[in-house]
Write a protein that holds these residues in place. Structure first.
Motif, PDB file in Angstrom:
ATOM      1  N   VAL A   1      -4.677 -10.330  -5.846  1.00  0.00           N
ATOM      2  CA  VAL A   1      -3.257  -9.973  -5.943  1.00  0.00           C
ATOM      3  C   VAL A   1      -2.697  -9.821  -4.537  1.00  0.00           C
ATOM      4  O   VAL A   1      -3.436  -9.563  -3.593  1.00  0.00           O
ATOM      5  CB  VAL A   1      -3.050  -8.654  -6.727  1.00  0.00           C
ATOM      6  N   ARG A   2      -1.393 -10.016  -4.378  1.00  0.00           N
ATOM      7  CA  ARG A   2      -0.769  -9.751  -3.078  1.00  0.00           C
ATOM      8  C   ARG A   2       0.647  -9.215  -3.277  1.00  0.00           C
ATOM      9  O   ARG A   2       1.293  -9.451  -4.299  1.00  0.00           O
ATOM     10  CB  ARG A   2      -0.757 -11.013  -2.205  1.00  0.00           C
ATOM     11  N   TRP A   3       1.115  -8.488  -2.263  1.00  0.00           N
ATOM     12  CA  TRP A   3       2.443  -7.879  -2.310  1.00  0.00           C
ATOM     13  C   TRP A   3       3.393  -8.631  -1.394  1.00  0.00           C
ATOM     14  O   TRP A   3       3.026  -8.995  -0.283  1.00  0.00           O
ATOM     15  CB  TRP A   3       2.362  -6.413  -1.883  1.00  0.00           C
ATOM     16  N   VAL A   4       4.605  -8.846  -1.866  1.00  0.00           N
ATOM     17  CA  VAL A   4       5.614  -9.560  -1.101  1.00  0.00           C
ATOM     18  C   VAL A   4       6.844  -8.654  -1.017  1.00  0.00           C
ATOM     19  O   VAL A   4       7.227  -8.036  -2.014  1.00  0.00           O
ATOM     20  CB  VAL A   4       5.982 -10.879  -1.837  1.00  0.00           C
ATOM     21  N   ASP A   5       7.448  -8.545   0.158  1.00  0.00           N
ATOM     22  CA  ASP A   5       8.670  -7.749   0.288  1.00  0.00           C
ATOM     23  C   ASP A   5       9.777  -8.361  -0.551  1.00  0.00           C
ATOM     24  O   ASP A   5       9.890  -9.589  -0.644  1.00  0.00           O
ATOM     25  CB  ASP A   5       9.131  -7.709   1.749  1.00  0.00           C
ATOM     26  N   ALA A   6      10.611  -7.517  -1.109  1.00  0.00           N
ATOM     27  CA  ALA A   6      11.700  -8.016  -1.948  1.00  0.00           C
ATOM     28  C   ALA A   6      12.922  -7.142  -1.733  1.00  0.00           C
ATOM     29  O   ALA A   6      12.883  -6.188  -0.960  1.00  0.00           O
ATOM     30  CB  ALA A   6      11.273  -7.987  -3.417  1.00  0.00           C
ATOM     31  N   TYR A   7      14.006  -7.504  -2.391  1.00  0.00           N
ATOM     32  CA  TYR A   7      15.197  -6.659  -2.345  1.00  0.00           C
ATOM     33  C   TYR A   7      15.773  -6.482  -3.741  1.00  0.00           C
ATOM     34  O   TYR A   7      15.999  -7.465  -4.463  1.00  0.00           O
ATOM     35  CB  TYR A   7      16.277  -7.274  -1.426  1.00  0.00           C
ATOM     36  N   PHE A   8      15.968  -5.253  -4.151  1.00  0.00           N
ATOM     37  CA  PHE A   8      16.742  -4.917  -5.347  1.00  0.00           C
ATOM     38  C   PHE A   8      17.674  -3.778  -4.939  1.00  0.00           C
ATOM     39  O   PHE A   8      17.252  -2.875  -4.218  1.00  0.00           O
ATOM     40  CB  PHE A   8      15.839  -4.441  -6.498  1.00  0.00           C
ATOM     41  N   PRO A   9      18.927  -3.804  -5.402  1.00  0.00           N
ATOM     42  CA  PRO A   9      19.862  -2.748  -4.976  1.00  0.00           C
ATOM     43  C   PRO A   9      19.436  -1.353  -5.443  1.00  0.00           C
ATOM     44  O   PRO A   9      19.864  -0.357  -4.874  1.00  0.00           O
ATOM     45  CB  PRO A   9      21.183  -3.144  -5.647  1.00  0.00           C
ATOM     46  N   PHE A  10      18.591  -1.292  -6.488  1.00  0.00           N
ATOM     47  CA  PHE A  10      18.275   0.012  -7.103  1.00  0.00           C
ATOM     48  C   PHE A  10      16.931   0.575  -6.669  1.00  0.00           C
ATOM     49  O   PHE A  10      16.536   1.646  -7.146  1.00  0.00           O
ATOM     50  CB  PHE A  10      18.364  -0.086  -8.628  1.00  0.00           C
ATOM     51  N   THR A  11      16.197  -0.132  -5.819  1.00  0.00           N
ATOM     52  CA  THR A  11      14.946   0.423  -5.291  1.00  0.00           C
ATOM     53  C   THR A  11      14.890   0.215  -3.782  1.00  0.00           C
ATOM     54  O   THR A  11      15.463  -0.733  -3.246  1.00  0.00           O
ATOM     55  CB  THR A  11      13.700  -0.261  -5.925  1.00  0.00           C
ATOM     56  N   HIS A  12      14.183   1.127  -3.127  1.00  0.00           N
ATOM     57  CA  HIS A  12      13.947   0.972  -1.690  1.00  0.00           C
ATOM     58  C   HIS A  12      12.768   1.848  -1.267  1.00  0.00           C
ATOM     59  O   HIS A  12      12.828   3.044  -1.466  1.00  0.00           O
ATOM     60  CB  HIS A  12      15.173   1.337  -0.865  1.00  0.00           C
ATOM     61  N   PRO A  13      11.727   1.265  -0.693  1.00  0.00           N
ATOM     62  CA  PRO A  13      11.515  -0.168  -0.517  1.00  0.00           C
ATOM     63  C   PRO A  13      11.295  -0.893  -1.848  1.00  0.00           C
ATOM     64  O   PRO A  13      10.973  -0.268  -2.848  1.00  0.00           O
ATOM     65  CB  PRO A  13      10.247  -0.221   0.347  1.00  0.00           C
TER      66      PRO A  13
END
Ligand code: PHE
Length: 375
Positions: free
Chosen positions: A185-197
């Motif tokens: 498995v691997r993690w990729v940075d993303a963007y959602f307005p309702f979560t951070h990070p």
């Protein structure tokens, strides 16, 4: 009378001039594939429930299972309360199904986050049907199913880092429970307005990295919108698509199969078991091409609107819509598009005659509704 109109549309009022929900879409409301015991979507749902409440649980740490929330929600719940900006693409009528200017078919299960948090729930999984106007191919269907997970923490004993670590640990365990303990498995940075990070989880499965879900630490504004104090309460959230997982895990090649009534599909599956789908012979496809000139303002054309026209006429008989050619006329500067529509039934063979009739309706509606000039 008006009651009959409501019933004909499965309890939805499609009469508002702003409404862009077709009867084909309205007919899916209330079907609830995720409630059907032996259905692959139900099996995936149950396996994830079991993971969070059995494998990954210490008994006084259970997730409440919520699976009966109606898909009609306010734009406030679907967008505003989640910090989705006014000009975000997902708000456009080309992307979301509106019943009227302030009511939509939810485009994600996140639409319920704030309301459930307001009800003082601290740990829950929400499963439901979600609706998006989209392209037409083997992996896209305007109705699909999502599961949302939310868990709150007191900031007195938890930092943002420890909450994120709990989230990642839990989700990696879930991916391994579904795909096998040795799955990378691997993690990729993303963007959602309702979560951070915000992050996305990918799993390596059958020689490919597959995006499985989006997640993150809940944005303080969301905690605030739910009436809590973000300096005291924090949490994590994730959202995943059940079809995506089921297609890979059961080797189901076309997303329309989930909606099939063919027993050759359904008799292959049993509650609680993941097994490889054995394809039965496909009926032959029927291909039709359609060319048209766009209006002088070529930007006014949106492919999702064409998808919707084709869906409205052909329903589940359409397998794919592909732009196969496009050019600008050297003299007039007008743009021409040629689209190929692949018609194929999952359940029976089609006659050329019936497809010709459908194609004729598609052409007429395309011309009337999209302001293009057929060639
Ligand atoms: N709602 C997001 C989507 O549909 C997924 C998501 C849920 C992301 C919760 C982060 C947290 O794409």
């Amino acid at each position: 009378d008006s009651k009959d109109v409501l019933n004909a549309h499965h309890g939805l009022d499609l009469s508002d001039p702003y409404c862009n929900v077709s009867e084909h879409i309205a007919s899916r409301v209330g079907v609830n594939l995720h409630h059907r015991t032996n259905h692959p979507l139900c099996t995936i749902k149950e396996l994830i429930h079991d993971y969070w409440n059995t494998t990954n649980s210490d008994n006084n740490n259970k997730f409440e299972l919520i699976q009966n929330l109606h898909p009609v929600v306010s734009t406030n719940a679907n967008f505003d309360l989640l910090r989705i900006p006014q000009d975000h693409v997902s708000r456009q009528k080309t992307d979301t199904y509106y019943l009227n200017p302030t009511t939509v078919l939810r485009c994600h299960t996140s639409a319920h986050q704030v309301d459930l948090l307001k009800q003082h729930k601290r740990q829950f999984l929400v499963t439901g049907d979600v609706y998006r106007r989209d392209e037409i191919d083997a992996s896209h269907y305007p109705v699909f199913h999502q599961m949302e997970g939310v868990k709150l923490f007191d900031t007195s004993d938890n930092t943002e880092e420890s909450i994120q670590a709990d989230l990642q640990h839990g989700l990696e365990g879930m991916a391994k429970a579904l795909f096998g303990a040795d799955t990378p498995v691997r993690w990729v940075d993303a963007y959602f307005p309702f979560t951070h990070p915000s992050l996305e989880l990918e799993v390596y499965y059958q020689d490919d990295w597959l995006e499985v879900l989006g997640c993150g630490v809940i944005h303080p504004d969301i905690i605030q919108n739910a009436g809590m104090d973000p300096s005291q309460t924090s949490g994590w959230a994730f959202g995943l698509g059940l079809e995506r997982l089921a297609m890979v895990l059961f080797a189901i090649p076309d997303i329309r199969l989930f909606w099939s009534t063919d027993q050759r599909f359904h008799k292959q599956f049993q509650a609680g078991t993941i097994n490889t789908f054995q394809p039965y012979s496909k009926y032959p496809p029927c291909l039709k091409d359609m060319s048209f000139w766009l209006a002088p303002d070529a930007n006014a054309f949106c492919e999702n609107d064409l998808s919707e026209v084709v869906r409205e006429v052909a329903g589940d008989l359409v397998e794919q819509l592909t732009l196969i050619d496009s050019f600008v006329h050297p003299k007039t500067q007008r743009t021409s598009h040629c689209y190929r529509i692949t018609y194929r039934s999952m359940d029976r063979s089609l006659t050329n005659q019936e497809i010709d009739a459908l194609q004729e309706q598609v052409r007429t509606l395309t011309q009337d509704r999209l302001g293009v000039e057929l060639r």
